[in-house]
Design a protein around this motif. Structure first.
Motif, PDB file in Angstrom:
ATOM      1  N   VAL A 380       5.135  13.712   5.613  1.00 13.00           N
ATOM      2  CA  VAL A 380       4.719  12.396   5.120  1.00 13.00           C
ATOM      3  C   VAL A 380       4.825  12.371   3.597  1.00 13.00           C
ATOM      4  CG1 VAL A 380       2.862  10.701   4.983  1.00 13.00           C
ATOM      5  CG2 VAL A 380       3.166  12.054   7.065  1.00 13.00           C
ATOM      6  N   ARG A 381       5.619  11.462   3.096  1.00 12.64           N
ATOM      7  CA  ARG A 381       5.729  11.282   1.646  1.00 12.64           C
ATOM      8  C   ARG A 381       4.443  10.681   1.087  1.00 12.64           C
ATOM      9  NH1 ARG A 381      11.579   9.372   0.094  1.00 12.64           N
ATOM     10  NH2 ARG A 381      10.419   8.112  -1.383  1.00 12.64           N
ATOM     11  N   ALA A 382       4.157  11.008  -0.167  1.00 13.31           N
ATOM     12  CA  ALA A 382       2.953  10.488  -0.807  1.00 13.31           C
ATOM     13  C   ALA A 382       2.986   8.971  -0.944  1.00 13.31           C
ATOM     14  CB  ALA A 382       2.777  11.131  -2.179  1.00 13.31           C
ATOM     15  N   ASP A 383       4.195   8.422  -1.074  1.00 14.94           N
ATOM     16  CA  ASP A 383       4.289   6.984  -1.329  1.00 14.94           C
ATOM     17  C   ASP A 383       4.277   6.139  -0.057  1.00 14.94           C
ATOM     18  OD1 ASP A 383       6.774   7.503  -0.260  1.00 14.94           O
ATOM     19  OD2 ASP A 383       7.911   6.986  -2.059  1.00 14.94           O
ATOM     20  N   ARG A 384       4.068   6.744   1.138  1.00 16.62           N
ATOM     21  CA  ARG A 384       4.101   5.983   2.384  1.00 16.62           C
ATOM     22  C   ARG A 384       2.732   5.445   2.799  1.00 16.62           C
ATOM     23  NH1 ARG A 384       9.146   5.628   1.587  1.00 16.62           N
ATOM     24  NH2 ARG A 384      10.535   5.448   3.381  1.00 16.62           N
ATOM     25  N   LEU A 385       1.668   5.857   2.148  1.00 20.39           N
ATOM     26  CA  LEU A 385       0.350   5.349   2.493  1.00 20.39           C
ATOM     27  C   LEU A 385       0.164   3.923   1.985  1.00 20.39           C
ATOM     28  CD1 LEU A 385      -0.096   8.355   3.144  1.00 20.39           C
ATOM     29  CD2 LEU A 385      -2.372   8.139   2.129  1.00 20.39           C
ATOM     30  N   GLY A 386      -0.653   3.171   2.708  1.00 19.02           N
ATOM     31  CA  GLY A 386      -0.936   1.812   2.252  1.00 19.02           C
ATOM     32  C   GLY A 386      -1.642   1.800   0.916  1.00 19.02           C
ATOM     33  N   VAL A 387      -2.544   2.778   0.686  1.00 24.59           N
ATOM     34  CA  VAL A 387      -3.251   2.831  -0.596  1.00 24.59           C
ATOM     35  C   VAL A 387      -2.304   3.193  -1.733  1.00 24.59           C
ATOM     36  CG1 VAL A 387      -5.550   3.310   0.299  1.00 24.59           C
ATOM     37  CG2 VAL A 387      -3.938   5.191  -0.059  1.00 24.59           C
ATOM     38  N   ALA A 388      -1.115   3.686  -1.412  1.00 25.41           N
ATOM     39  CA  ALA A 388      -0.109   3.961  -2.441  1.00 25.41           C
ATOM     40  C   ALA A 388       0.753   2.731  -2.714  1.00 25.41           C
ATOM     41  CB  ALA A 388       0.777   5.132  -2.014  1.00 25.41           C
ATOM     42  N   GLY A 389       0.489   1.616  -1.988  1.00 23.03           N
ATOM     43  CA  GLY A 389       1.220   0.380  -2.223  1.00 23.03           C
ATOM     44  C   GLY A 389       2.366   0.131  -1.276  1.00 23.03           C
ATOM     45  N   TYR A 390       2.490   0.932  -0.210  1.00 23.21           N
ATOM     46  CA  TYR A 390       3.627   0.783   0.699  1.00 23.21           C
ATOM     47  C   TYR A 390       3.227  -0.036   1.919  1.00 23.21           C
ATOM     48  CZ  TYR A 390       7.879   2.072   3.249  1.00 23.21           C
ATOM     49  OH  TYR A 390       9.076   2.047   3.920  1.00 23.21           O
ATOM     50  N   GLY A 391       4.186  -0.758   2.453  1.00 26.36           N
ATOM     51  CA  GLY A 391       3.960  -1.517   3.673  1.00 26.36           C
ATOM     52  C   GLY A 391       5.263  -1.813   4.382  1.00 26.36           C
ATOM     53  N   ARG A 392       5.202  -1.921   5.695  1.00 25.93           N
ATOM     54  CA  ARG A 392       6.364  -2.344   6.497  1.00 25.93           C
ATOM     55  C   ARG A 392       5.842  -3.232   7.621  1.00 25.93           C
ATOM     56  NH1 ARG A 392      11.703  -0.861   7.564  1.00 25.93           N
ATOM     57  NH2 ARG A 392      11.625   0.991   6.229  1.00 25.93           N
ATOM     58  N   PRO A 393       6.136  -4.548   7.535  1.00 25.17           N
ATOM     59  CA  PRO A 393       6.782  -5.252   6.425  1.00 25.17           C
ATOM     60  C   PRO A 393       5.888  -5.231   5.179  1.00 25.17           C
ATOM     61  CG  PRO A 393       5.879  -6.806   7.991  1.00 25.17           C
ATOM     62  CD  PRO A 393       5.734  -5.458   8.622  1.00 25.17           C
ATOM     63  N   PRO A 394       6.441  -5.616   4.032  1.00 30.11           N
ATOM     64  CA  PRO A 394       5.639  -5.585   2.805  1.00 30.11           C
ATOM     65  C   PRO A 394       4.296  -6.279   2.995  1.00 30.11           C
ATOM     66  CG  PRO A 394       7.923  -6.104   2.303  1.00 30.11           C
ATOM     67  CD  PRO A 394       7.816  -6.102   3.796  1.00 30.11           C
ATOM     68  N   GLY A 395       3.259  -5.582   2.561  1.00 31.97           N
ATOM     69  CA  GLY A 395       1.916  -6.124   2.690  1.00 31.97           C
ATOM     70  C   GLY A 395       1.165  -5.639   3.908  1.00 31.97           C
ATOM     71  N   ASP A 562       9.118   5.576   9.360  1.00 33.38           N
ATOM     72  CA  ASP A 562       7.892   4.891   8.953  1.00 33.38           C
ATOM     73  C   ASP A 562       6.966   4.665  10.145  1.00 33.38           C
ATOM     74  OD1 ASP A 562       8.635   4.830   6.339  1.00 33.38           O
ATOM     75  OD2 ASP A 562       9.177   2.711   6.284  1.00 33.38           O
ATOM     76  N   TYR A 563       7.546   4.256  11.264  1.00 32.19           N
ATOM     77  CA  TYR A 563       6.705   3.951  12.423  1.00 32.19           C
ATOM     78  C   TYR A 563       6.190   5.219  13.111  1.00 32.19           C
ATOM     79  CZ  TYR A 563       7.806  -1.000  12.026  1.00 32.19           C
ATOM     80  OH  TYR A 563       7.911  -2.297  11.587  1.00 32.19           O
ATOM     81  N   GLU A 564       6.844   6.342  12.890  1.00 34.30           N
ATOM     82  CA  GLU A 564       6.263   7.613  13.345  1.00 34.30           C
ATOM     83  C   GLU A 564       4.969   7.890  12.578  1.00 34.30           C
ATOM     84  OE1 GLU A 564       7.172   9.331  15.937  1.00 34.30           O
ATOM     85  OE2 GLU A 564       9.140  10.276  15.712  1.00 34.30           O
ATOM     86  N   ILE A 565       4.967   7.577  11.286  1.00 35.04           N
ATOM     87  CA  ILE A 565       3.753   7.734  10.485  1.00 35.04           C
ATOM     88  C   ILE A 565       2.671   6.792  10.999  1.00 35.04           C
ATOM     89  CG2 ILE A 565       2.766   7.462   8.173  1.00 35.04           C
ATOM     90  CD1 ILE A 565       5.516   8.234   7.048  1.00 35.04           C
ATOM     91  N   GLU A 614      11.089  15.154  -6.004  1.00 34.97           N
ATOM     92  CA  GLU A 614       9.765  14.573  -5.801  1.00 34.97           C
ATOM     93  C   GLU A 614       9.572  14.069  -4.375  1.00 34.97           C
ATOM     94  OE1 GLU A 614       7.009  14.051  -8.548  1.00 34.97           O
ATOM     95  OE2 GLU A 614       8.165  15.905  -8.404  1.00 34.97           O
ATOM     96  N   GLU A 615      10.612  13.451  -3.805  1.00 37.06           N
ATOM     97  CA  GLU A 615      10.457  12.894  -2.466  1.00 37.06           C
ATOM     98  C   GLU A 615      10.233  13.967  -1.402  1.00 37.06           C
ATOM     99  OE1 GLU A 615      14.853  12.950  -3.630  1.00 37.06           O
ATOM    100  OE2 GLU A 615      12.958  12.259  -4.497  1.00 37.06           O
ATOM    101  N   GLN A 616      10.623  15.207  -1.681  1.00 39.28           N
ATOM    102  CA  GLN A 616      10.399  16.290  -0.728  1.00 39.28           C
ATOM    103  C   GLN A 616       9.132  17.087  -1.010  1.00 39.28           C
ATOM    104  OE1 GLN A 616      13.803  18.622   0.704  1.00 39.28           O
ATOM    105  NE2 GLN A 616      15.127  17.396  -0.600  1.00 39.28           N
ATOM    106  N   LEU A 617       8.589  16.962  -2.228  1.00 38.96           N
ATOM    107  CA  LEU A 617       7.413  17.760  -2.608  1.00 38.96           C
ATOM    108  C   LEU A 617       6.119  16.965  -2.703  1.00 38.96           C
ATOM    109  CD1 LEU A 617       8.693  20.211  -5.387  1.00 38.96           C
ATOM    110  CD2 LEU A 617       8.237  20.713  -2.984  1.00 38.96           C
ATOM    111  N   ARG A 618       6.192  15.693  -3.102  1.00 36.88           N
ATOM    112  CA  ARG A 618       4.969  14.919  -3.306  1.00 36.88           C
ATOM    113  C   ARG A 618       4.368  14.525  -1.961  1.00 36.88           C
ATOM    114  NH1 ARG A 618       4.509  11.978  -8.048  1.00 36.88           N
ATOM    115  NH2 ARG A 618       2.718  10.975  -7.069  1.00 36.88           N
ATOM    116  N   VAL A 619       3.089  14.827  -1.773  1.00 41.22           N
ATOM    117  CA  VAL A 619       2.414  14.594  -0.496  1.00 41.22           C
ATOM    118  C   VAL A 619       1.048  13.969  -0.735  1.00 41.22           C
ATOM    119  CG1 VAL A 619       3.599  16.451   0.726  1.00 41.22           C
ATOM    120  CG2 VAL A 619       1.479  16.952  -0.520  1.00 41.22           C
ATOM    121  N   PRO A 620       0.484  13.328   0.291  1.00 43.85           N
ATOM    122  CA  PRO A 620      -0.882  12.801   0.162  1.00 43.85           C
ATOM    123  C   PRO A 620      -1.919  13.890   0.404  1.00 43.85           C
ATOM    124  CG  PRO A 620       0.047  12.196   2.294  1.00 43.85           C
ATOM    125  CD  PRO A 620       1.134  12.918   1.536  1.00 43.85           C
TER     126      PRO A 620
END
Length: 753
Positions: A380-395, A562-565, A614-620
């Protein structure tokens, strides 16, 4: 004296002398590869940063040109033998229908025999070769299988030859210019190409470097144009007859050799090598082959072509080697011997007294006297959490349950894993040691178990009286890995094989067991530490009815990721709900994290385990402790800090063999002084590259040991690592400072912690 080829013919034994070595096919093959090299050089100059045009040209002309000369020699010989083996030459295929049919039979027989060889080799590899941990044994087994299958394949060829001839007469048209054999050869080549495309479509082809294949495609196109112009068009034929062909060919061959010699001396510090990695097609692969061919001592590094080996006569001296301090030898080729150290500051060899976990009673009045629930989610990438500002769909957040946990706990936004893949990251997490400081059974194996001399941060917890429970269902979490020390319960029921796990949906069989065990612990009033791990966001990504996908291709693949997350977040919600229902939420701290991230083409790489971006190392990382106020932290920390933090939370003195530091001051609302965070990509059978990075106060230095270069990024202004500042004069001081820090870490001279 030219060789003589004797060919068996039904009516006679005919002496055939092959045509001259420099056939039109050989010349076109050389021209195609040489032209592809020039095209590749142009791409490097246009797309790579700071490329030196002359150096790129020398390397491309030398490497592609030598490959072209070799291919021309092989192809010229092959064409000569084929032409000489057919009585009457290729013209006879058009004139003699019986001979044409017999050649068709040979083509069909050879193809079927090749399929038999491929099938047997694939079955053997899947059956037992792939399970071999020793590359030497796997090589020997593969060679033995090939020899064993050769005789059956030859029998298949003999069996298919005559029926294939008859079948070709009935089914294959006979064009006047090509004959049946020519048409059949083209058809088989086309089928082979389609088979390659089909194979790539079934594999995770995005992890492959397709540059060499694209370069070959360019070479094929240019070689075809060369053949048509010089040997097919009237103008080309007339021009060729007037040119001094032998002189031109000799001059070209000499130029290639001169370019190769000059290119081999391009210094390793040249930015040209980085530019080749950024913008080339096959030139990076050609460099690897050249370095391997010029590796004099067999240590995997060459003193030529920027290979960086400072002593190509000693196999114990190469970039990335462990430098023995004070012995007068620069084992890692970093410009001098590592200075001797008075004490082993990073506890690589602790004394028996300090290397054994001891039971420690809580010494503070504010220690947490409850339980620990540790939840890992893979990739799981750090930027995939909702608190990190990510959404699918946006929001619309993918992770509402993890978001809720982050909003009531300590949410760390700048966390680095110490390795980009599971078999390196988890040992680093549980031992709280950097990968190169772990005692592996065999470090180069993809999934090397840990030696018994290693200790985990769970052991002091067990010594303090907590009941340790591990609940998993994944091929990696077997007790023999060495990560289960200290656990009184370790369940890995239903785990699939390595191959099957990639398409597994394990959460529905893991989470119910976790829920059942939590309910039992609540009823029995046990004090526990429960660790579980969900694996779904790991390729291949599986669809779920709860999250229907709408996209295709690469966007569709990322959508499924994303939907696996989101799917795992649903199951995490069930676990958190159980804590509320049983009352455990009042006295159970919850930790959620991921072991590594996932790449989506940011650096022309997909998935994970291939580099230290960064995309492979940064995690929540979330640590929610009952009674503590919510905290959002931007301190730079690593997963290596997790163990010492949890021990500190429980009031247990962290053992000296742990390299991380406690993050408890942040959990309690404070801050930590800056400290460098390191990560490593250690060479293995799956990933031969060696890389080390340090992150310190917003700057990230990447040491690509295998490629002999450094890259510097300012993550504050360039969080996606798109602009390398290593050559920027204004960053000279930062580069020197971080180089010293990183080199001290690599040489085990830096105290950790």
């Amino acid at each position: 004296m030219r060789p003589v080829v004797l060919v068996c013919h039904p009516n006679s034994m005919t002496e055939i002398r092959p045509s001259r070595f420099h056939t039109p096919s050989a010349l076109s093959a050389f021209a195609g590869l040489f032209g592809a090299g020039l095209f590749d050089a142009l791409l490097v100059v246009l797309r790579g940063q700071h490329a030196r045009s002359l150096e790129v040209l020398l390397l491309a002309a030398g490497l592609y040109g030598c490959a072209g000369l070799l291919l021309a020699a092989i192809l010229g010989w092959a064409v000569a033998v084929v032409k000489g083996s057919i009585p009457g030459g290729l013209r006879a295929l058009r004139e003699d229908e019986a001979l044409d049919a017999r050649v068709c039979g040979l083509l069909l027989g050879t193809t079927v025999a090749g399929v038999v060889l491929a099938f047997c080799a694939g079955a053997a590899y899947a059956g037992f070769v792939s399970a071999m941990q020793s590359r030497t044994l796997a090589t020997i087994a593969t060679a033995g299988i090939a020899l064993a299958v050769t005789l059956p394949a030859a029998l298949v060829l003999l069996a298919v030859w005559k029926p294939g001839s008859r079948l070709a007469r009935r089914l294959v048209p006979r064009p006047a210019k090509l004959g049946r054999a020519g048409l059949l050869a083209l058809a088989l080549a086309g089928l082979g190409l389609l088979a390659l495309v089909a194979a790539l479509s079934r594999a995770d082809w995005r992890v492959l470097d397709l540059g060499p294949l694209l370069a070959l495609a360019v070479a094929l196109a240019l070689g075809s144009v060369h053949a048509w112009f010089w040997h097919g068009s009237r103008f080309g034929k007339r021009l060729l007859a007037r040119l001094p062909a032998r002189i031109i060919r000799s001059a070209l061959a000499a130029s290639v050799l001169v370019a190769l010699a000059a290119g081999s001396r391009v210094p390793e510090a040249s930015p040209t090598y980085a530019a080749i990695g950024q913008g080339g097609l096959g030139l990076k692969f050609a460099l690897k082959l050249a370095r391997k061919a010029t590796d004099g001592d067999g240590d995997g590094y060459s003193a030529r072509f920027g290979g960086g080996d400072c002593d190509d006569a000693r196999a114990d001296v190469y970039p990335g080697a462990d430098d023995i301090p004070g012995d007068g030898i620069d084992q890692n080729c970093e410009g001098g011997d590592a200075p001797p150290v008075a004490t082993h500051a990073d506890n690589e060899a602790p004394t028996p007294q300090t290397d054994k976990p001891e039971k420690a009673a809580p010494a503070r009045a504010d220690v947490f006297a409850g339980n620990l629930l540790i939840i890992g989610v893979d990739a799981v990438r750090a930027d995939r959490l909702g608190v990190a500002g990510y959404g699918r769909p946006p929001g619309k957040s993918l992770t509402p349950n993890l978001d809720g946990l982050a909003r009531r706990g300590a949410y760390f936004r700048r966390v680095w894993a110490q390795a980009p893949n599971t078999p390196r990251s988890f040992p680093s997490i549980v031992t709280s040691r950097y990968p190169s400081r772990i005692a592996w059974q065999k470090r180069t194996l993809n999934y090397s178990p840990l030696l018994p001399t290693n200790h985990t941060f769970f052991e002091p917890m067990a010594a303090a009286g907590l009941r340790l429970i591990g609940i998993f269902s994944h091929f990696y979490f077997t007790p023999d890995r060495g990560i289960s020390k200290g656990f009184s319960e370790w369940s890995n029921e239903g785990a699939k094989s390595i191959a099957d796990s990639n398409k597994d949906i394990a959460a529905p069989r893991i989470v119910p067991r976790v829920i059942e065990r939590l309910r039992r612990a609540a009823n029995q009033k046990e004090r526990f530490v429960l660790w579980t791990h969900l694996f779904e966001p790991h390729s291949s990504y599986m669809p779920h009815p709860e999250f229907p996908t709408t996209l295709s291709g690469l966007p569709g693949l990322e959508e499924k990721y994303d939907y696996e997350i989101a799917y795992d977040d649903l199951w995490i919600g069930k676990i958190l709900q159980t804590l509320d229902e049983t009352g455990l939420a009042q006295n159970t701290a919850v930790v959620a994290f991921s072991d590594h991230g996932e790449a989506w083409g940011e650096h022309k790489i997909y998935f994970h385990g291939q580099n230290l971006t960064e995309e492979q190392l940064r995690v929540p990382l979330i640590i929610a402790v009952p009674g503590r106020k919510p905290v959002v932290s931007d301190d730079e920390v690593g997963l290596v800090d997790l163990g010492p933090t949890l021990l500190d939370l429980l009031g247990i003195e962290p053992a000296p063999y742990l390299h991380g530091r406690s993050l408890l001051p942040v959990v309690e609302g404070g801050h930590l002084p800056p400290r460098p965070v390191f990560a490593e990509l250690l060479p293995s059978t799956a990933t031969p590259d060696h890389q080390v990075v340090v992150v310190d106060q917003g700057l990230k230095l990447v040491h690509k040991v295998s490629e002999r270069r450094f890259e510097l990024y300012d993550l504050r202004t360039d969080p996606k690592e798109q602009k390398d500042l290593a050559g920027d004069p204004s960053q000279k001081a930062n580069l020197a400072r971080l180089k010293a820090v990183l080199l001290a870490f690599e040489e085990h001279r830096r105290p950790v912690p």
